[in-house]
Design an enzyme around this catalytic site. Structure first.
Site, PDB file in Angstrom:
ATOM      1  N   LYS A   1       5.993   1.806   9.205  1.00  0.00           N
ATOM      2  CA  LYS A   1       4.789   2.544   9.576  1.00  0.00           C
ATOM      3  C   LYS A   1       5.091   3.801  10.386  1.00  0.00           C
ATOM      4  CE  LYS A   1       1.689  -1.480   9.601  1.00  0.00           C
ATOM      5  NZ  LYS A   1       2.653  -2.508   9.245  1.00  0.00           N
TER       6      LYS A   1
ATOM      7  N   HIS B   1      -7.570  -9.654  12.178  1.00  0.00           N
ATOM      8  CA  HIS B   1      -6.998  -8.514  11.445  1.00  0.00           C
ATOM      9  C   HIS B   1      -6.805  -8.815   9.960  1.00  0.00           C
ATOM     10  CE1 HIS B   1      -6.419  -6.639  15.306  1.00  0.00           C
ATOM     11  NE2 HIS B   1      -5.665  -7.632  15.708  1.00  0.00           N
TER      12      HIS B   1
ATOM     13  N   GLU C   1      -4.627   3.382   3.478  1.00  0.00           N
ATOM     14  CA  GLU C   1      -5.569   2.796   4.426  1.00  0.00           C
ATOM     15  C   GLU C   1      -5.819   3.756   5.578  1.00  0.00           C
ATOM     16  OE1 GLU C   1      -4.799  -1.171   5.559  1.00  0.00           O
ATOM     17  OE2 GLU C   1      -4.342  -1.853   3.529  1.00  0.00           O
TER      18      GLU C   1
ATOM     19  N   ARG D   1       1.468  -1.296  -3.572  1.00  0.00           N
ATOM     20  CA  ARG D   1       1.293  -2.408  -4.510  1.00  0.00           C
ATOM     21  C   ARG D   1      -0.182  -2.517  -4.854  1.00  0.00           C
ATOM     22  NH1 ARG D   1      -1.222  -5.665  -0.912  1.00  0.00           N
ATOM     23  NH2 ARG D   1      -0.411  -5.777   1.218  1.00  0.00           N
TER      24      ARG D   1
END
Length: 642
Positions: free
Chosen positions: A116, A234, A274, A296
Site C-alpha cells: 500500500k 472492516h 478503492e 483481481r
C-alpha cells in the site's frame, strides 16, 4: 478462446467461474483439499484434482501443485479467483514460466499495487488523490507513533500487504497506539507474512466507494462505482451499485482517476480501485482519496454485472486469451440499481464470531441471484471463510432494488448453522440505509438495534410446536388413538412446552403457558388465530425452524438425552476451532473482567478472549501454538467465594 482452464480456488468463486466457462464452452478443472473432496465446485467441474490437506498452506496456497495439476490435465490457463494466490506475483511468474496463461494482471502490475505504501507513492505520481498519512520504511514503533501525532488522531494502522480488514486497527487516542500497533502487526504477520504497516488519517464520516476497472494492458475503462460502506470489522456486508447520492461530476472524476491508476501500471484484466470518500457534505469531487487497488476480481463484482449487463469473467477470459478490449467508455451502459448481501455462518450476538455446522436445509428465493459454493448437506468448514452465499438483486431504481433485497432475505432459508441472515434483514430495513445516508460507521453506531434478536411471537412458537409434533407436512394427523376426545400431545422445545390438540384434518390448537393458538392449513399455507402467517416450517435432525418473515430455530428437547451444563462461569472456552496464538496470563495471576486472556486465530481472523469476571487464574490449560476444538477449555479461574 481457451479450450480448458484450471480454477485455482474453491467455494462460490470457483462455481461462479465454472458457470461462465460452461456458457462459453470452456472445459474446467477444479482443485480440492481433503476438506473439499465432496464440495460443490468439485462436482460442477469437468475434472478435479486433489492437491493436499485442509489447511490452505497445504493445498490452495501450493502453487507448484496447482501448476502441476494444470499441466497434467491439459489446461491452457489458470484462473485464480480471489484470495489465496490471486495477488501473488511469484505465482504469476511460475504459471507463465510453465508455459501457461495467468488469467489476470502481470506480476509487475500486482507488485506495483501489492504494498500500500509504494502504491500510494505511485498514485501520487499519476495524479490520483491520496489520503494523508505515513507510508515510509521506518517501522520503529516510536517513529510510527510520532507519525500518528503529526497526522492527527484518529488514525488507521493498516498492513502494507493484503486486505480484507486484516492487520487494520483504528486508534482514537495516543495512549492506545502501542497496543493497537502490536495487534495489527501480529495479525498482518499471520495473514500475509509481512508485519509492516502504514499510518493514515481516519476520515470522520467515511464512505467506501470503489471503481471497477478493466484493462487489456494498454488501455483501460471503468464500469462505474460500487458503494461498500456497510462494513463491520472492516469487512463488507452489503454492497450496492451505483453509489447513492452520486453526481455525474463526482462519477466522472472518480472514474478518470481509477482509469489513470490502471493505465499507469499497464493493467490487464479486472481490478478495483478503492477510494475513501468524505461524506460529511455530500459527494464532492475534491473529497475522495485513493486507498488501494485490488488486482483481481472482487467478491462484490455481481452488482457491477447487474447494472451493466457485462459478464466480467467472460471479459477476463477473452482478454487473457489475447483479445483486445473492444468496448469504449461510452459503450458501457448503466441501468438500474443492484445490491449484494453476504450471507455468512456466524454468531452475530457473540460478536460476529465465525461459525461451523452442517447445512441441514438451504433454500434461495426465485428472482434473486445466489452465488454459492455449498448445497444442503454440506459442512461449513473451520478451515476457510464461512461465507454461505451472496444474495444479489437488481431493480429499476434503488427503492425497488432495496425492496427486492428485503424480500429475498426474508425468503432465504438456512438451518444447521447460526447465520447473519436476521442481521442482514435488519440492515435492509434500517432507516438511514433506506435513505442512502450510509458511511462505514453506520453498523457500529446502531449495532444494538441491528443485532437485537426478535423474540418469537405466539404464532411462530405455535408453528414450531406443530413442526416438532410432525404436523409441518400438509397437516397430517398425529399417530395414536383416543376415545371420545381430541388427540392431545405435549412437545418440548428450547425454552417452552406446548400442548397440542388435534381438532380435525389440518386443524390444531396449541397451548403455550396461558396463550392459545388455533392453527390451520389452507391451500398449503398456515393460518394462526384467523390470520395468514406466511411462515414455512422445516424440521431437521434435532431442530425445527420457522421461516418468514424472520428465521427462528428451536432445539428439540429429549428428556432422555440431555447434555450436562458447562462447568460454571470459571472456564473460558474456545468459541470455535482454531489456533492459540498467544496466552497472556499464568496460574495465580489476578484478572479483572474484560482483561485479555488469550488470542485465538480462526477463519483467517484473530479473536481476543477476555475474562468474564474478576478472579484469580487457577489453571492455564493451553499453550501458544495449540490447535483446539470448539468448546475446549483454555483458562480456568478459581471458584468464586460464596
Amino acid at each position: 478462446m481457451f479450450n480448458k482452464i484450471l480454477i485455482a480456488n474453491r467455494g462460490e468463486i470457483a462455481c461462479r467461474v465454472i458457470d461462465t466457462c460452461r456458457r462459453l464452452g470452456v472445459a474446467t478443472v477444479a482443485v480440492y483439499s481433503n476438506a473439499d473432496a465432496t464440495a460443490r465446485h468439485v462436482a460442477m467441474a469437468d475434472e478435479a484434482v486433489h492437491i493436499g490437506g485442509p489447511a490452505p498452506k497445504d493445498s490452495y496456497l501450493k502453487g507448484d501443485e496447482i501448476i502441476a495439476a494444470a499441466k497434467a490435465t491439459g489446461a491452457e490457463a489458470i484462473h485464480p479467483g480471489y484470495g489465496f494466490l490471486s495477488e501473488n506475483p511469484g505465482f504469476v511468474e511460475a504459471v507463465e514460466n510453465a508455459g501457461l496463461t495467468f488469467i489476470g494482471p502481470s506480476a509487475k502490475a500486482i507488485r506495483a499495487m501489492g504494498l500500500k505504501d509504494a502504491a500510494k507513492a505511485l498514485m501520487e505520481e499519476a495524479g490520483v488523490p491520496v489520503v494523508p498519512g505515513y507510508h515510509g520504511d521506518n517501522q520503529d514503533p516510536e517513529h510510527l507513533a510520532g507519525a500518528a501525532d503529526t497526522i492527527g488522531y484518529p488514525v488507521l494502522i493498516k498492513a502494507v500487504a493484503g486486505g480484507g480488514g486484516k492487520g487494520m486497527r483504528l486508534v482514537e487516542r495516543p495512549e492506545e497506539f502501542d497496543e493497537k500497533l502490536t495487534s495489527a502487526r501480529g495479525e498482518a504477520e499471520t495473514a500475509f507474512g509481512n508485519p509492516a504497516v502504514l499510518i493514515e488519517k481516519y476520515v470522520q464520516k467515511p464512505r467506501h466507494i470503489e471503481v471497477q476497472v478493466f484493462g487489456d494492458g494498454t488501455r483501460a475503462v471503468h464500469l462505474y462505482e460500487r458503494d461498500c460502506s456497510l462494513q463491520r470489522r472492516h469487512q463488507k456486508v452489503i454492497e450496492e451499485a451505483p453509489a447513492p447520492g452520486m453526481t455525474e461530476e463526482m462519477r466522472a472524476a472518480m472514474g478518470q482517476a481509477a482509469v489513470r491508476a490502471a493505465e499507469a501500471i499497464g493493467y490487464k484484466g479486472a481490478g478495483t480501485v478503492e477510494f475513501i470518500v468524505d461524506g460529511s457534505d455530500g459527494l464532492r469531487p475534491d473529497r475522495f482519496w485513493f486507498m488501494e487497488m485490488n488486482t483481481r476480481l472482487q467478491v462484490e463484482h455481481p452488482v457491477t454485472e447487474a447494472i451493466t449487463g457485462i459478464d466480467l469473467v467472460e471479459w477476463q477470459l477473452r482478454v487473457a486469451s489475447g483479445e483486445p478490449l473492444t468496448s469504449q467508455q461510452e459503450d458501457i451502459p448503466l441501468k438500474g440499481h443492484a445490491f449484494e448481501a453476504r450471507l455468512y455462518a456466524e454468531d452475530v450476538p457473540a460478536g460476529f464470531l465465525p461459525a461451523t455446522g452442517t447445512l441441514t436445509h438451504l433454500h434461495f428465493p426465485e428472482g434473486a441471484r445466489a452465488d454459492t459454493g455449498v448445497r444442503p448437506g454440506d459442512t461449513i468448514s473451520p478451515w476457510y471463510d464461512p461465507m454461505i452465499a451472496k444474495v444479489i438483486v437488481h431493480g429499476a431504481t434503488r427503492a425497488i432494488a432495496l425492496s427486492k433485497l428485503r424480500a429475498a432475505l426474508e425468503d432465504t432459508e438456512v438451518a444447521g448453522s447460526v447465520t447473519n441472515l436476521s442481521f442482514l434483514a435488519a440492515l435492509a430495513r434500517h432507516e438511514g440505509f433506506r435513505a442512502g445516508d450510509v458511511d462505514t460507521g453506520l453498523i457500529a453506531r446502531d449495532l444494538g438495534p441491528l443485532t437485537e434478536a426478535a423474540a418469537p411471537d405466539l404464532a411462530v412458537r405455535a408453528l414450531a410446536a406443530l413442526g416438532a409434533a410432525g404436523l409441518a407436512e400438509g397437516g397430517a394427523p398425529m399417530s395414536g388413538f383416543t376415545l371420545w376426545a381430541p388427540l392431545k400431545r405435549t412437545v418440548a422445545l428450547d425454552g417452552m412446552t406446548a400442548l397440542i390438540e388435534v381438532l380435525g384434518p389440518c386443524r390444531a390448537r396449541v397451548s403455550i403457558d396461558d396463550e392459545k393458538a388455533d392453527c390451520s392449513m389452507t391451500a398449503g399455507a398456515w393460518w394462526v388465530n384467523g390470520r395468514p402467517s406466511g411462515a414455512r416450517i422445516v424440521l431437521t435432525p434435532g431442530t425445527v425452524s420457522v421461516f418468514g418473515p424472520g428465521a427462528y430455530h428451536f432445539g428439540l428437547t429429549d428428556s432422555l438425552d440431555r447434555q450436562s451444563a458447562a462447568a460454571g462461569g470459571g472456564l473460558t472456552l474456545s468459541p470455535m476451532p482454531g489456533l492459540v496464538k498467544a496466552v497472556y496470563v499464568q496460574a495465580g495471576q489476578a484478572v479483572a473482567a474484560g482483561d485479555r486472556l488469550a488470542v485465538l486465530e480462526a477463519m483467517k481472523m484473530e479473536h481476543t478472549l477476555t475474562a468474564a469476571r474478576d478472579g484469580t487464574v487457577a489453571e492455564v490449560l493451553v499453550t501458544p501454538g495449540a490447535q483446539v476444538e470448539a468448546g475446549a477449555a483454555l483458562v480456568r479461574l478459581e471458584e468464586e467465594e460464596a
